[in-house]
Design a protein around this motif. Structure first.
Motif, PDB file in Angstrom:
ATOM      1  N   THR A 180      -5.409  11.431  65.471  1.00  0.00           N
ATOM      2  CA  THR A 180      -4.659  12.258  64.637  1.00  0.00           C
ATOM      3  C   THR A 180      -3.429  12.249  64.654  1.00  0.00           C
ATOM      4  N   ARG A 181      -3.255  12.220  66.047  1.00  0.00           N
ATOM      5  CA  ARG A 181      -1.464  12.116  65.883  1.00  0.00           C
ATOM      6  C   ARG A 181      -0.808  11.737  65.190  1.00  0.00           C
ATOM      7  N   GLY A 182      -1.734  10.204  65.695  1.00  0.00           N
ATOM      8  CA  GLY A 182      -1.115   8.729  65.266  1.00  0.00           C
ATOM      9  C   GLY A 182      -0.844   8.657  63.328  1.00  0.00           C
ATOM     10  N   LEU A 183      -2.032   9.700  62.840  1.00  0.00           N
ATOM     11  CA  LEU A 183      -1.947   9.123  60.737  1.00  0.00           C
ATOM     12  C   LEU A 183      -0.928  10.128  60.919  1.00  0.00           C
ATOM     13  N   ASN A 184      -0.731  11.591  61.122  1.00  0.00           N
ATOM     14  CA  ASN A 184       0.944  11.825  60.784  1.00  0.00           C
ATOM     15  C   ASN A 184       2.200  11.420  61.221  1.00  0.00           C
ATOM     16  N   SER A 185       1.722  10.642  62.320  1.00  0.00           N
ATOM     17  CA  SER A 185       3.739   9.997  62.537  1.00  0.00           C
ATOM     18  C   SER A 185       3.532   8.501  61.464  1.00  0.00           C
ATOM     19  N   LEU A 186       2.542   7.794  61.209  1.00  0.00           N
ATOM     20  CA  LEU A 186       2.055   6.495  60.168  1.00  0.00           C
ATOM     21  C   LEU A 186       2.813   7.188  59.153  1.00  0.00           C
ATOM     22  N   LEU A 187       2.072   8.197  57.909  1.00  0.00           N
ATOM     23  CA  LEU A 187       2.771   8.983  57.432  1.00  0.00           C
ATOM     24  C   LEU A 187       4.402   9.009  57.303  1.00  0.00           C
ATOM     25  N   LEU A 188       4.859   9.775  58.631  1.00  0.00           N
ATOM     26  CA  LEU A 188       6.597  10.154  58.162  1.00  0.00           C
ATOM     27  C   LEU A 188       7.005   8.989  58.547  1.00  0.00           C
ATOM     28  N   VAL A 189       5.987   7.857  58.915  1.00  0.00           N
ATOM     29  CA  VAL A 189       8.096   6.398  59.301  1.00  0.00           C
ATOM     30  C   VAL A 189       7.218   5.805  57.684  1.00  0.00           C
ATOM     31  N   GLY A 190       5.566   6.174  57.300  1.00  0.00           N
ATOM     32  CA  GLY A 190       5.729   5.129  55.911  1.00  0.00           C
ATOM     33  C   GLY A 190       6.576   5.829  55.004  1.00  0.00           C
ATOM     34  N   LEU A 191       6.593   7.029  54.813  1.00  0.00           N
ATOM     35  CA  LEU A 191       7.585   7.949  53.856  1.00  0.00           C
ATOM     36  C   LEU A 191       8.899   7.502  54.074  1.00  0.00           C
ATOM     37  N   SER A 192       9.247   7.766  55.278  1.00  0.00           N
ATOM     38  CA  SER A 192      10.954   7.616  55.865  1.00  0.00           C
ATOM     39  C   SER A 192      11.065   6.235  55.216  1.00  0.00           C
TER      40      SER A 192
END
Lengths: 328, 266
Positions: free
Chosen positions: A104-116
Motif C-alpha cells: 500500500t505504501r509502495g503504491l503511493n510512493s511509486l505514484l509520487l515518484v512517477g508523477l515527479s
C-alpha cells in the motif's frame, strides 16, 4: 569508461550478462550491509528495540519472534531466503506482514515518484535545450542562476519554502499535509500529491537541465551538425533531427540518476508532508525501532538503484550504435 | 566567488560567535508560545516560549562541525580509494569500484538512517556514515583524473627510476588533483549540510531541547500560521550556507576550465 578501450571487443549480450551478474553480486552485498547495519551489531537487537530495562521474558519473546536464537550466519540466510520469497517478516509495531504494508505504501510512493519524474524529465529537457540554444545570453544566465540556487538547496528546505508560500503563511491554496486515508485509492486525493511532487521536481530539475544543456552544446558543435548546416538544412531541422536525438543519449543515464535520487528524496519529503508512502514508513519504523520494516525498505531502496541503472545501461547501449557493435 | 565567500563567512560567523551574542539561553522561557517579534524577542518565540533569535544563534554550530567533519573524512577516504584504484590498473581497481557501487546504491539519507536505527542518534555515528556515503563519489572523480594522468610520461619516468609507490601517489599524482578536489569538496560540503540538517529535521540527529537549525524547522513548522520566524530564520541560515558553498565550488570549477562540467547529483 576510460579503460574500456583496452578490453577486447565484447558483444552487447555478453556485456549485458556480465553487468547483470555484477548486479546480482551487488544486490547480495547490499543485503549483507543492511543485515550488518541492523541485526548483526554488537549487543542484542532485542534489547536495543525494547530498551535496557525491559523484562527478560519480553526480550526472550522478541528474540524468538525475530529468530535471534540461532547463529548470526543462519539468521542472515533465513532472512535472505525470506526476502527472496517475498516474505519480509512481520512488523513489530502493527503485527501485520511487512509485504502488505510495502504494497500500500509502495503504491503511493511509486505514484509520487512517477508523477515527479514525468514532470521533471520533459521540463528539464525543454529548459536545458532552450538554454543551450541561447548560450551565454540573458536567458541562459538566468537558467544558470536558477539551477545554481536550486541545486544547493536540500529538499526539505525547498519543501518548507513551498509550504510557506502555498500552504500556510503566504497563501493557503494547497494542503500542507498529504492526507490519503489507508485503504482508499490515492487517485481520489490528487491535491495530496502536488506539493510533494513539486518539491521532488525542483530538487532534481537543475541536474538534468544542466546535463542536457551541456550535451546539446557539445552536439551542436559536432562535425555532422556543421555538415548538415553547410548542406543548407534549415536550422530548425538541424536541431530537431540531427542534434536532439544524439544529445538525448546521456540523459538516459541522467534520468536514471534522477529516479534513484527521487527514491531517496521521498524519505525527507514524505516526512515533511506526512505523505503515507515508503519514505514516511521508514521514518516511522525507525522511531518505533521496527526492525523488519527498516530492513525491508532499505533493501528495496538499494535494489531499485541497481535495477534502474542496469536498465539505463541497457537503453544507452541500444541507443548508441557505436557501443552496440564494438566494445562497450 | 565573492558572494559565495561572503555567504559562507556569514554563516560560520553566526555559528561560531552566535552563542556569545545570544540575548537569552536557548532553553529559557521568555514569553508566551508563538509570540510575534517584539523588543523582548526580536524574532518572536517558539512553541515552548523560547527566544527564536537565541536558538538560531546557538543552533548553527552542530550543523557546521558535523558537516565539516563528514566532508573532510569523506574526502580523505575517497581520495585514498580513488588514488589506489586508479593507479593500481589491476583487479584491485575492479573490486574497489564494485564496493563503491554497493555504497552508492543506498540513498545517502537512507544509509545514515539504517545505522542510526539500531545504534541510536549519536552524532559521531552520523558524521561517520555521511563521510562513508561521500567516499565513493569522491573516489570515482579521483580515479577518473588519476587514470588520465597515470599514462603520462612523468609517471612512467618516476616508476623507471624507482620512486616508491607511496611517493608517486602523494607527490606526483596528488598535486594534480588539487583543483578538482577543491571543487568536489565544495559540492560534498553542500550535500553534507543538507544531509546533516535533514537528519536533524527528521528527528534522528541532535536531540531536544538542544538547539539546531534542522531540528528548529521541524519543531516550529506546526506554528507557521501563528509565527513564521521560527521556521524562516533557521531555513534562511541553511539556505545561505548551502548556496554559499555551492557558489564557491562553482567558482573554482569555472576558474579552472579544464575540469569540465561537474555533476552535483552524483
Amino acid at each position: 569508461m576510460e579503460r574500456e578501450q583496452n578490453w577486447s571487443p565484447v558483444q552487447g549480450g555478453a556485456w549485458l550478462l556480465r553487468r547483470a551478474l555484477l548486479g546480482v553480486a551487488t544486490l547480495l552485498m547490499i543485503s549483507v550491509v543492511v543485515f550488518l547495519g541492523t541485526q548483526a551489531l554488537p549487543g542484542d537487537p532485542a534489547i536495543a528495540i525494547l530498551g535496557r530495562d525491559a523484562a527478560p521474558d519480553r526480550v526472550e519473546l522478541l528474540r524468538q519472534q525475530l529468530g535471534l536464537n540461532v547463529p548470526v550466519i543462519q539468521q542472515y540466510f533465513n532472512w535472505l531466503s525470506g526476502i527472496l520469497h517475498g516474505d519480509f517478516g512481520r512488523s513489530l509495531a502493527s503485527r501485520r506482514a511487512v509485504s502488505g504494508l510495502l504494497a500500500t505504501r509502495g503504491l503511493n510512493s511509486l505514484l509520487l515518484v512517477g508523477l515527479s519524474a514525468a514532470i521533471c524529465i520533459p521540463v528539464s529537457l525543454a529548459l536545458g535545450g532552450w538554454s543551450a540554444m541561447r548560450r551565454d545570453k540573458p536567458a541562459d544566465l538566468s537558467v544558470w542562476v536558477l539551477t545554481t540556487v536550486l541545486t544547493a538547496l536540500p529538499e526539505f528546505i525547498v519543501g518548507m519554502v513551498l509550504v510557506i508560500l502555498f500552504a500556510t503563511t503566504v497563501t493557503r491554496l494547497l494542503p500542507a499535509v498529504s492526507m490519503i486515508p489507508e485503504g482508499e485509492s490515492p487517485f481520489y486525493y490528487a491535491s495530496a500529491f502536488i506539493l510533494p511532487a513539486l518539491t521532488l521536481v525542483l530538487a532534481t530539475l537543475p541536474y538534468l537541465t544542466r546535463l542536457f544543456r551541456g550535451s546539446m552544446i557539445e552536439v551542436l558543435q559536432a562535425d555532422y551538425v556543421e555538415m548538415a548546416r553547410l548542406k543548407g538544412v534549415m536550422e530548425r531541422r538541424v536541431v530537431l533531427r540531427h542534434a536532439v536525438p544524439n544529445a538525448l543519449i546521456p540523459t538516459v543515464q541522467g534520468s536514471a540518476l534522477v529516479l534513484t535520487y527521487m527514491a531517496g528524496g521521498i524519505v525527507v519529503v514524505e516526512y515533511l508532508f506526512r505523505f503515507p508512502g515508503l519514505g514516511s514508513a521508514l521514518t516511522d519504523a525507525i522511531a518505533n525501532r521496527d526492525l523488519p520494516v527498516i530492513q525491508a525498505i532499505a533493501v528495496i531502496q538499494a535494489a531499485l538503484y541497481v535495477v534502474v541503472n542496469l536498465l539505463a545501461d541497457y537503453l544507452t547501449i541500444r541507443l548508441t550504435p557505436r557501443l552496440r557493435t564494438s566494445h562497450g | 566567488m565573492a558572494v559565495g565567500t561572503a555567504m559562507v563567512a556569514l554563516v560560520i560567523g553566526v555559528a561560531v560567535l552566535g552563542p556569545m551574542l545570544a540575548p537569552h539561553t536557548p532553553t529559557q522561557f521568555v514569553q508566551r508560545p508563538y509570540a510575534l517579534p517584539s523588543a523582548k524577542a526580536l524574532l518572536g518565540t517558539d512553541g515552548l516560549g523560547r527566544d527564536v533569535l537565541s536558538r538560531v544563534l546557538n543552533g548553527g554550530f552542530s550543523v557546521l562541525w558535523m558537516s565539516l567533519a563528514a566532508t573532510a573524512i569523506g574526502a580523505a577516504l575517497g581520495t585514498t580509494i580513488g588514488l589506489v584504484a586508479g593507479y593500481s590498473r589491476s583487479i584491485i581497481d575492479d573490486v574497489l569500484m564494485w564496493l563503491t557501487d554497493v555504497v552508492l546504491a543506498f540513498p545517502q539519507v537512507v544509509l545514515v538512517l539504517l545505522f542510526v536505527s539500531m545504534l541510536g542518534p549519536q552524532l559521531w555515528l552520523i558524521v561517520l556514515v555521511v563521510s562513508i556515503s561521500h567516499a565513493p563519489r569522491v573516489a570515482r572523480m579521483v580515479r577518473g583524473v588519476t587514470i588520465e594522468i597515470v599514462n603520462q610520461p612523468f609517471i612512467e619516468a618516476a616508476e623507471t627510476i624507482g620512486v616508491p609507490t607511496r611517493d608517486i601517489l602523494l607527490r606526483e599524482l596528488l598535486p594534480n588533483l588539487v583543483t578538482p578536489l577543491m571543487v568536489e569538496i565544495g559540492l560534498r560540503m553542500t550535500w553534507s549540510i543538507g544531509i546533516v540538517a535533514g537528519i536533524s529535521f527528521l528527528g534522528f540527529g541532535i536531540q531536544p531541547p538542544a538547539s539546531d537549525w534542522g531540528l528548529m524547522i521541524s519543531e516550529n513548522r506546526d506554528g507557521l500560521i501563528l509565527q513564521p520566524f521560527g521556521v524562516l530564520a533557521p531555513l534562511a541560515m541553511i539556505a545561505v550556507f548551502t548556496i554559499g558553498t555551492n557558489l564557491l565550488a562553482e567558482a573554482i570549477s569555472r576558474s579552472a576550465s579544464n575540469i569540465g562540467d561537474v555533476s552535483p547529483n552524483t
